[in-house]
Design a protein around this motif. Structure first.
Motif, mmCIF file in Angstrom:
data_model
loop_
_atom_site.group_PDB
_atom_site.id
_atom_site.type_symbol
_atom_site.label_atom_id
_atom_site.label_comp_id
_atom_site.label_asym_id
_atom_site.label_seq_id
_atom_site.Cartn_x
_atom_site.Cartn_y
_atom_site.Cartn_z
ATOM 1 N N SER A 120 0.811 -1.216 0.000
ATOM 2 C CA SER A 120 0.000 0.000 0.000
ATOM 3 C C SER A 120 0.846 1.268 0.000
ATOM 4 C CB SER A 120 -0.977 0.000 1.175
ATOM 5 O OG SER A 120 -0.281 -0.246 2.375
ATOM 6 N N GLY A 121 2.163 1.133 0.164
ATOM 7 C CA GLY A 121 3.044 2.283 -0.050
ATOM 8 C C GLY A 121 3.401 3.083 1.180
ATOM 9 N N GLU A 150 2.658 6.535 -5.773
ATOM 10 C CA GLU A 150 2.354 7.091 -4.452
ATOM 11 C C GLU A 150 1.170 6.318 -3.854
ATOM 12 O OE1 GLU A 150 4.009 9.447 -2.922
ATOM 13 O OE2 GLU A 150 5.340 9.904 -4.603
ATOM 14 N N PRO A 151 1.027 6.348 -2.543
ATOM 15 C CA PRO A 151 -0.092 5.616 -1.921
ATOM 16 C C PRO A 151 -1.449 5.985 -2.518
ATOM 17 C CG PRO A 151 1.392 6.446 -0.226
ATOM 18 C CD PRO A 151 1.890 6.991 -1.540
ATOM 19 N N GLU A 152 -1.652 7.317 -2.780
ATOM 20 C CA GLU A 152 -2.954 7.733 -3.304
ATOM 21 C C GLU A 152 -3.182 7.231 -4.731
ATOM 22 O OE1 GLU A 152 -0.614 9.669 -1.994
ATOM 23 O OE2 GLU A 152 -0.331 11.564 -3.076
#
Lengths: 413, 246
Positions: free
Chosen positions: B48-49, B71-73
């Motif tokens: 998930s980063g 990136e996570p998002e």
């Protein structure tokens, strides 16, 4: 003390040159004496150890422009308002019928050390006008706005309004005070409030300080609260290069209450100082303080909060919380809570937290698809919400939310 | 859909994942079981980063893209969802605001129109009803004052709203009583279909009675030691990791 006597000479010379009508004479004398004695303090004075006022003493201030400016005013939010432009009370722009400050003469300088503490002394020496709000017993005066605007062309002026607010028994008023000015001009706004809250009366005072980035803002609020009365203050300290925001409150009758809350939004090149002094001088009184600071760039924040509980002030219920969020490596926050308690049956607590945004919270938001910048904004907003949510009046709260958002957009841009 | 090859990762200089291979095809639910310290949570965080993990080797592709470069998002917008083992409290952030901001952020990144407050409320209410969540949970701060079961249900609610193509459930069963476990499992099962995969990370076989996996993998010492069908979970429960994974 002698070493500091001379640094306020320029201000003292100006005071000498002022016309001194009888009603202001006593106040001016007190101010001049105090100023001559102690000057504008530097960091060797304990109450100013984080905030040096000598830059204000060294700065050169000019006279207000002769021609009256007609700035564009924000829409009126309250029932009535009083407008100051470049430090001059403007009856032509105000919707509140002004009462001459001379009517308040018997009150001037009578509210706890409102003439002798350095910031107040500077005002006492130089005050020429101000707002006198006199609410008769039992009357609800609604929302009154106090607007101060410095215009682009005014230059580095210095102005020292003295505002007096007197509430009769059971009266109530909500004051929304806004202070604005242009960036890059080293002007000085030095307002002092004397607030007298009679038995069972309520004064709710919201201040939105958004002076220009080069300005000096030296303010001191002094409140005396009688039995069953309440003084609420919320201050948003967001502008000026150097802002000193003092509040001195005295709870003088049983079951009086005082809430002093606020937020400081401090960016590059700014120093914001909130200094509160709360005197519990009667039994069964409650006080609440929550201050939150958000600091970016090399911004510096200061919170000093002293609670003094006199021996008679049994069953005092006091609470003070100071929290700061540092959003950059170079930002700095200094906090000094002080409790001095002479009564034995007292509930008094205080706390302070200083830290960065919580990485777990940030990751949680981002893992839900919220981009980092928006996630940071949400967390900063949430941090400030707790403080702003305590403001009861909806109009004041909306104005605060707007100012906070505007500040954040400026930072994030 | 998700393909992990030779993944190695460390935290604070300590190697946790040591060459992990795993493939989850579209529409399948895979369980990962393993003892404490095997690297289960590290795997979910790396996917998930979360910051703080050093990827030292291997690759992860998700829908054909390099997951580790996002990136996570972006991972969330691509369809990845992590149900946290310990959901984070966000005082001052209302749950409704949070859910709507997340949903619209993802819709925006996916090029879909955003939902207005009314559309969102309608959707959220119907999902909450399915999860037996009281409506006042929308008004409260995110996870603030929620019980353990409420926090996990709030995770499943987020999952139901964000509609991921791969959900990682990190010990979602921990701290749940049997009723909450059933509700949460039903919430996950409702999403099952050809476009939804899940990686169910758990210590215990119990959860897998409710979310029946297509495949079970045993994670020991940073790599997959054994894989099998759903019966492998029962075997692990009966004989322990040491014997099964030996």
């Amino acid at each position: 003390m002698n070493a500091m006597t001379s640094n306020a000479e320029a201000f003292l010379r100006r005071a000498e040159a002022l016309a001194t009508p009888a009603w202001v004479g006593a106040l001016r004398r007190q101010g001049v004496e105090a100023l001559a004695r102690s000057g504008l303090p530097n960091r060797r004075v304990e109450a100013y150890r984080y905030t040096d006022l000598t830059p204000v003493a060294r700065a050169e201030f000019g006279a207000a422009p002769k021609a009256l400016a007609r700035p564009e005013l924000p829409a009126q939010r309250g029932r009535a308002r009083m407008v100051f432009v470049d430090g001059v009370l403007r009856a032509d722009l105000s919707t509140l019928p002004p009462r001459p400050l001379s009517d308040a003469a018997p009150l001037l300088g009578t509210v706890e050390n409102s003439a002798t503490a350095p910031v107040a002394a500077l005002n006492a020496a130089l005050a020429e006008d101000g707002m006198f709000l006199d609410i008769p017993a039992g009357e609800n005066a609604g929302l009154i706005e106090l607007v101060s605007i410095v215009t682009e062309g005014a230059g580095p002026i210095a102005f020292h309004p003295r505002h007096v607010v007197r509430l009769g028994e059971g009266a109530s008023v909500t004051i929304l005070e806004t202070c604005e000015g242009p960036d890059g001009v080293g002007y000085l706004h030095n307002p002092v409030f004397e607030v007298v809250v009679a038995e069972g009366a309520t004064c709710a005072h919201t201040r939105i300080q958004r002076e220009g980035q080069g300005a000096y803002f030296l303010s001191s609020i002094h409140a005396r609260i009688a039995a069953g009365g309440t003084y609420d203050n919320f201050t948003l300290n967001a502008g000026a290069k150097l802002a000193r925001n003092e509040i001195h409150s005295a709870l003088e009758g049983p079951k009086a209450a005082c809430h002093m809350n606020g937020a400081q939004l401090v960016g590059q090149g700014q120093l914001a100082d909130t200094t509160t002094f709360l005197h519990h001088a009667a039994p069964d009184c409650a006080s609440r303080q929550t201050y939150k600071s958000v600091l970016t760039g090399n911004g510096r924040g200061v919170f000093q909060g002293k609670i003094l509980v006199a021996q008679v002030a049994q069953r005092t219920d006091g609470y003070q919380m100071n929290q700061a969020l540092l959003l950059s490596e170079d930002a700095e926050m200094d906090a000094k809570p002080q409790l001095e308690i002479y009564a034995d049956d007292v509930k008094c607590s205080h706390g302070a937290t200083i830290g960065a945004l919580d990485e777990n919270q940030l990751f949680y938001l981002r893992s839900r698809g919220i981009p980092e910048k928006a996630a940071r904004a949400m967390l900063v907003q949430a941090f400030l919400t707790e403080a702003v949510d305590g403001v009861a009046d909806e109009t004041c709260r909306a104005a605060l939310d707007e100012a906070v958002m505007g500040w954040w957009q400026g930072v994030a841009a | 859909m998700l393909k992990i090859e030779g993944l190695t990762a460390e935290i604070d200089g300590k190697q946790i994942l040591k060459g992990l291979d795993l493939e989850v095809p579209a529409g399948e639910v895979h369980a990962i079981m393993g003892p404490n310290g095997a690297g289960k949570s590290t795997l979910s965080y790396v996917l998930s980063g979360r910051e703080g993990y050093e990827i030292t080797g291997g690759s992860v592709t998700f829908h054909g893209k390099d997951l580790l470069a996002m990136e996570p998002e972006e991972r969330a917008a691509s369809g990845l969802f992590l149900a946290f083992q310990y959901p984070v409290e966000l005082p001052g952030v209302g749950n409704a605001t949070f859910l709507r901001t997340a949903l619209n952020a993802i819709r925006r990144q996916r090029g879909e129109p955003e939902l207005d407050a009314m559309q969102f409320l309608k959707l959220a209410r119907s999902r909450m009803k399915e999860l037996s969540m009281p409506e006042d949970m929308l008004k409260r701060g995110v996870n603030v004052g929620f019980s353990g079961g409420e926090k996990k249900r709030n995770e499943v609610l987020q999952m139901a709203l964000l509609n991921p193509s791969l959900a990682i459930l990190d010990e979602t069963d921990s701290g749940l009583d049997i009723d909450a476990l059933k509700i949460v499992s039903e919430g996950v099962n409702a999403l099952r279909g050809p476009g939804f995969s899940a990686l169910v990370i758990t210590h215990y076989q119990r959860l897998l009675n409710y979310i029946v996996p297509d495949r079970v993998h045993v994670l020991v010492n940073g790599r997959i030691a054994k894989s099998g069908g759903k019966e492998l979970a029962l075997e692990l429960e009966a004989h322990g990791y040491a014997e099964v994974a030996a």
